[in-house]
Design a protein around this motif. Structure first.
Motif, PDB file in Angstrom:
ATOM      1  N   ALA A  24      -8.378  -8.812   7.802  1.00 38.51           N
ATOM      2  CA  ALA A  24      -9.322  -9.189   6.707  1.00 38.51           C
ATOM      3  C   ALA A  24      -8.946 -10.519   6.171  1.00 38.51           C
ATOM      4  O   ALA A  24      -9.877 -11.350   5.628  1.00 38.51           O
ATOM      5  N   GLU A  25      -7.813 -10.716   5.888  1.00 39.18           N
ATOM      6  CA  GLU A  25      -7.192 -12.083   5.243  1.00 39.18           C
ATOM      7  C   GLU A  25      -7.891 -13.128   6.043  1.00 39.18           C
ATOM      8  O   GLU A  25      -8.413 -14.201   5.664  1.00 39.18           O
ATOM      9  N   ARG A  29     -10.265 -16.232   4.973  1.00 37.09           N
ATOM     10  CA  ARG A  29      -9.990 -17.603   4.826  1.00 37.09           C
ATOM     11  C   ARG A  29     -11.014 -18.299   5.864  1.00 37.09           C
ATOM     12  O   ARG A  29     -11.299 -19.533   5.283  1.00 37.09           O
ATOM     13  N   LEU A  30     -11.001 -17.989   6.958  1.00 35.32           N
ATOM     14  CA  LEU A  30     -11.894 -18.842   8.163  1.00 35.32           C
ATOM     15  C   LEU A  30     -13.268 -18.917   7.369  1.00 35.32           C
ATOM     16  O   LEU A  30     -14.127 -19.843   7.272  1.00 35.32           O
ATOM     17  N   ASP A  31     -13.947 -17.876   6.712  1.00 32.79           N
ATOM     18  CA  ASP A  31     -15.320 -17.711   6.045  1.00 32.79           C
ATOM     19  C   ASP A  31     -15.264 -18.728   4.955  1.00 32.79           C
ATOM     20  O   ASP A  31     -16.448 -19.512   4.925  1.00 32.79           O
ATOM     21  N   VAL A  34     -15.577 -22.211   6.370  1.00 32.07           N
ATOM     22  CA  VAL A  34     -16.737 -22.824   6.882  1.00 32.07           C
ATOM     23  C   VAL A  34     -17.660 -23.044   5.788  1.00 32.07           C
ATOM     24  O   VAL A  34     -18.411 -23.946   5.552  1.00 32.07           O
ATOM     25  N   ALA A  35     -17.520 -22.231   4.836  1.00 24.76           N
ATOM     26  CA  ALA A  35     -18.401 -22.156   3.474  1.00 24.76           C
ATOM     27  C   ALA A  35     -18.055 -23.231   2.636  1.00 24.76           C
ATOM     28  O   ALA A  35     -19.003 -23.968   2.020  1.00 24.76           O
ATOM     29  N   GLY A  36     -16.981 -23.683   2.840  1.00 27.33           N
ATOM     30  CA  GLY A  36     -16.457 -24.942   1.871  1.00 27.33           C
ATOM     31  C   GLY A  36     -16.934 -26.377   2.472  1.00 27.33           C
ATOM     32  O   GLY A  36     -16.806 -27.218   1.877  1.00 27.33           O
ATOM     33  N   ARG A  37     -17.497 -26.324   3.568  1.00 28.87           N
ATOM     34  CA  ARG A  37     -17.940 -27.579   4.232  1.00 28.87           C
ATOM     35  C   ARG A  37     -19.411 -27.834   3.602  1.00 28.87           C
ATOM     36  O   ARG A  37     -20.320 -27.451   4.511  1.00 28.87           O
ATOM     37  N   SER A  38     -19.220 -28.389   2.523  1.00 33.29           N
ATOM     38  CA  SER A  38     -20.733 -28.625   1.887  1.00 33.29           C
ATOM     39  C   SER A  38     -21.635 -29.336   2.528  1.00 33.29           C
ATOM     40  O   SER A  38     -21.231 -30.432   3.151  1.00 33.29           O
TER      41      SER A  38
END
Length: 441
Positions: A24-25, A29-31, A34-38
């Motif tokens: 789960a961790e 972190r992976l999600d 991916v979301a942080g790549r604006s």
């Protein structure tokens, strides 16, 4: 179903978590990564391109307003200064982007996009300078020579700055130069000069080796000049396109690239380039099928009889594709075999009569099934762009069949038979999948 890369990565992350491959961790972190790549990066790139276009257009308009009042020497100095400024900015941005990437800095990607935009701007300035110099010194117009010059300039720029955009410009320029009737529309065959082929070889080698960043689309652009020289011809009665020659060329390239990837002694980046070239060549197969379909629907430029020699030339290509499987070094290339069947079906039939009332119901098998076969093969090999293009072409073919056929009942019957066979194939594949799952320990 989402077709964006980000959503596909997120779906894979969820699937990995469901299979227990990540905890789960790690999933969180992976999600988050991916979301942080604006998407602001794309906005910045788009704004940079817009700014470059606006500034470049403003400079061109200013020079054009004062061009007639300048002496030839002043024009030459101005063009050289503009070239030097554009090349200097592009080189500076490319060097800083490379240093940032080596240092692992976050702004390396931004500088890379900026370097790409400035490189394309420098190439545009150089192109305009060449054209204006020819006008200033009253040089004779030669479109092919101009296109080859731009291709050489773009290839050199791409190799020096590792710019994929400059490589794409060079490939498009070579495609223009490769048109057989360029500058002489009544000549049936005018091959490219050796200088153009030297530029083409340098560009293709740079992309295959990885010196020039290139996706399959970039390599497809590089293959266009070769395809035009093999396929297209200009005669006194207009252009002609040879679908059979294009299919043979495509499968020759696919077989060579497929076999080359199995050579373990080749460097990894070269095998990667060959993989992209194999994917690009499958696009030529779709083009060959569509040209054959157009000829069967009555397009005079693509009409031809049954080309038995070309069909026979496909046999050694298919043998080379299946050779790794026969030697026990790889799986059977089912997708490529379906592509071959689609090309063979399109080339083996004679043309459909041009008269709308004479379009037969059996044309479903002559024109629609080959196009859908390309879509199925592309889906098997996970080539979404090719699959989407083939499905779109299939929709157009269906509309053409419904509009041109004088026997809608016959067409509907053939469509039902084809759909039933497709459903039967689905049932057989599901049964085979269950049997394989039961046999797996």
């Amino acid at each position: 179903m989402s077709f964006t890369y980000r959503d596909r990565v997120r779906a894979d992350i969820r699937r990995w978590a469901a299979l227990g491959l990540i905890d789960a961790e790690q999933e969180r972190r992976l999600d988050a990564d991916v979301a942080g790549r604006s998407g602001l990066v794309r906005v910045q790139v788009a704004l940079a391109v817009a700014a470059a276009l606006l500034l470049g257009t403003a400079a061109i308009a200013f020079v054009a307003a004062n061009w007639d009042g300048m002496s030839p020497f002043a024009r030459l100095l101005l063009l050289l200064a503009a070239d030097a400024l554009a090349v200097g900015l592009a080189c500076t941005a490319a060097l800083r982007a490379r240093e940032a990437l080596r240092a692992g800095a976050a702004q390396g990607g931004h500088l890379g996009w900026l370097a790409e935009v400035l490189t394309l701007l420098s190439l545009a300035v150089a192109t305009g300078s060449i054209a204006l110099m020819g006008q200033t010194f009253h040089l004779p117009a030669d479109t092919r020579a101009f296109a080859v010059t731009i291709a050489a300039l773009g290839t050199a720029t791409a190799l020096l700055t590792r710019s994929g955009g400059a490589g794409g410009v060079a490939a498009l320029a070579l495609a223009v130069a490769a048109w057989p009737g360029l500058d002489h529309p009544v000549i049936g065959a005018r091959p490219l000069p050796w200088s153009a082929w030297a530029v083409w070889a340098a560009l293709a080698a740079g992309m295959l080796w990885g010196r020039i960043p290139a996706r399959p689309l970039g390599l497809l652009l590089v293959l266009v000049p070769l395809a035009l020289q093999v396929t297209a011809a200009i005669g006194t009665d207009g252009p002609h396109a040879d679908a059979g020659a294009l299919a043979v060329l495509a499968f020759g390239l696919i077989a060579t690239a497929h076999a080359g990837q199995r050579v373990s002694r080749l460097p990894a980046r070269l095998r990667t380039g060959l993989g992209h070239a194999e994917t690009a060549a499958t696009g030529l197969v779709l083009a060959a099928v569509l040209i054959g379909v157009a000829g069967q629907f009555g397009w005079p430029a693509a009409q031809a009889g049954r080309a038995l020699p070309q069909l026979l030339l496909l046999a050694p290509c298919l043998g080379l594709l299946c050779l790794p499987r026969l030697l026990g070094h790889g799986p059977l290339p089912i997708g490529h075999l379906i592509l071959a069947a689609a090309a063979l079906a399109s080339l083996a039939f004679g043309p459909v009569a041009a008269d709308a009332d004479a379009v037969e119901a059996v044309s479903v098998w002559k024109v629609l099934v080959p196009v859908l076969g390309v879509a199925v093969a592309a889906q098997l090999d996970e080539r979404r762009s090719l699959s989407g293009g083939a499905l779109a072409a299939g929709g157009v073919v269906i509309l053409a069949l419904l509009m041109l056929s004088g026997d809608l009942i016959g067409v509907s019957l053939q469509l039902l038979i084809a759909g039933g066979l497709a459903a039967l194939a689905i049932g057989l594949s599901l049964r085979l999948q269950r049997r394989l799952a039961a046999d797996t320990p």
